[in-house]
Write an enzyme that holds these catalytic residues in place. Sequence first.
Site, PDB file in Angstrom:
ATOM      1  N   LEU A 403       5.153  -5.743 -10.245  1.00 14.92           N
ATOM      2  CA  LEU A 403       5.003  -7.089 -10.282  1.00 14.92           C
ATOM      3  C   LEU A 403       3.892  -7.977 -10.646  1.00 14.92           C
ATOM      4  CD1 LEU A 403       7.438  -5.797  -8.124  1.00 14.92           C
ATOM      5  CD2 LEU A 403       7.240  -7.975  -6.962  1.00 14.92           C
ATOM      6  N   ASP A 404       2.719  -7.264 -10.373  1.00 16.71           N
ATOM      7  CA  ASP A 404       1.630  -7.849 -10.875  1.00 16.71           C
ATOM      8  C   ASP A 404       1.419  -7.839 -12.324  1.00 16.71           C
ATOM      9  OD1 ASP A 404      -0.790  -9.343  -9.899  1.00 16.71           O
ATOM     10  OD2 ASP A 404      -1.889  -7.522  -9.521  1.00 16.71           O
ATOM     11  N   ASP A 405       1.661  -7.078 -13.152  1.00 17.85           N
ATOM     12  CA  ASP A 405       1.611  -7.174 -14.465  1.00 17.85           C
ATOM     13  C   ASP A 405       2.616  -8.019 -14.877  1.00 17.85           C
ATOM     14  OD1 ASP A 405      -0.033  -5.107 -16.155  1.00 17.85           O
ATOM     15  OD2 ASP A 405       0.243  -4.296 -14.239  1.00 17.85           O
TER      16      ASP A 405
END
Length: 659
Positions: A403-405
């Site tokens: 989710l961060d990327d």
Amino acid sequence: MNRVLQPLPLVGGYLRRPLEQTLDRALDRTLEHTRSLLLEKQAADGHWCFEFEADCTIPAEFILMQHYMDERDAALESKMAVYLRDKQADHGGWPLYYGGHFDLSASVKAYYALKLAGDAPDLPHMRRAREAILAHGGAEHANVFTRITLALFAQVPWRAVPSIPVEVMLLPRWFPFQIYKVASWSRTVMVPLFILCSLKAQAKNPLQVHIRELFRHPPEQIQDYFAASRQGLVARGFLALDRFWGFIENWIPAAIRRIAVRRAEQWFTARINGEDGLNGIFPAMVNAHEALALLGYAPEHPYRQATAAALRKLVVERADDAYCQPCMSPVWDTCLALHALLEADAVDGSGGPDSITGEEEKAIAWLKERQICSDPGDWQVQRPQLAGGGWAFQYANPYYPDLDDTAAVAWALARAGRPEDRESIETAANWLSGMQSRNGGFGAYDVDNTHYYLNEIPFADHKALLDPPTADVTGRVVAFLGYLGRPRDRDVLRRAVAYLLREQESSGAWFGRWGTNYIYGTWSVLMALGELQDPSLQPAMDRAAEWLRAMQQEDGGWGENNDSYAESGLAGAGQASTAAQTAWACLGLMAAGDRGSMALRRGIQWLQTHQNGEGGWQDPFFNAPGFPKVFYLIYHGYNFYFPLWALARFRNLGCSRSG
């Protein structure tokens, strides 16, 4: 090096502007040097991939793996030994990060690796290491993962290791312990490890190197390797279950074990991921490589060839030394470099498609090619009806988009403002919205990965088995969805913001799970809240900004040590200023509405005066945890794109003319 700027006179807490034009010219020079250096490091196909360094356990484990398999590369081993010797600290052992305290487990592995590489125990550096290890209790007190390695090399009996039965693969999903109840990194490490431990694998160890000298007591005579695990009722209960399993394990029907081994084999071979490796992470790759050999796969088999290639791809080899990276970070590096360039190349500070350069177009194209839309992924266990749309951290890792990327890439594409990217952006937004956990936050890979009792099992003495929602990842998702501004995401944002406000510390800061530490977490959340332009959030943002100003060092920069993960009193402090942390603080202040405070200008001035002649910044400090208190990292790209982003935003907001 840029000319050192003299501090400007103060009026009412803000800086006057008699040297405004000089400051602007110096800022432009700093920006141009930084931008040029970043572009020099861009690959021909448009992406960036900086070195990604961890502590010495990774190169030590690479050497151990080569001796386990009897696949030695003497020249490479010699270079890695040089690297390990160079990282030995004054306390005699090896820390988890530069300047850190002695770490027993890292020191045991580094010592063993050096001895395997040919260093005699009576050499001065080996003697100092051995004395430090024994002074800290001996190798018998190393952590579980280290004791597993020692059991594989027959240095400790298998009873020194928790029961890790491969029959776990046969448990239903409702069972209290099941592989999809732990983090993605945990399951990819554990599944091939189930095979190694259940079948009691033994290293080939062709030179028959042993380390009995690191034990205070003969390993076979130690009766209790788990004394430190008996803390709390849940931990004691799991330990009792572990002993019960060890008692009945020999009574498991052979047919059941064969079925379980086959299930584990099928699971991890489906995810081998070619030369990019199982989950793209070194520990999972090593376990897969060794498990394949144990299962009888020949060296020329495509699986064995793939795992060997994936491990070799992680090696950074230089003229005199070498080390092994824990992972590779091309998507993360590329999207953050793109953010910085979009800020630096914005026309009149406004940005948009008219200001997109050819280099940025190539980066966008490279990123779009790697969006994961239809591949199977472990995240689908919790969200089977949700369409894909994420990005992974590595060159390729289709089972594990994170989710961060995804949020960082999609946010960059949205900032670029090109109509042709809209489908990719919408697809990413839909996937992210569907991955929200019940508490309103977002984890790194999975939804509601919050079975905290599992951190008490004997195997999990590192307390990093899970992937719960965190403020920094949630902040990145909020920043993207807030920038995008879709009406359908209002409820997702409302719940996410409520989560972030609950997570704010009494000091005003936010904890940083994936970067060091409170400075990183606070920057991540302030950038998110700033995109929402909601006046009701300003009090929380002001508290965070005041905390950042309070943490500024005398030289004008910011520096936080990884000790803050163990000692909250060190939040925001503990080491010399660094470029990345100073950039995070400045970006956070500007997101909170700061347009010309003394703290902000001194931070920008620190970045200008500490830039080297090539246009970059250098420091030895680790800037992120893999797992807090256990495993730490250096993102070498952070000293390139974060300062550029901060300096360019300072210019674009007109901060040099504020006050």
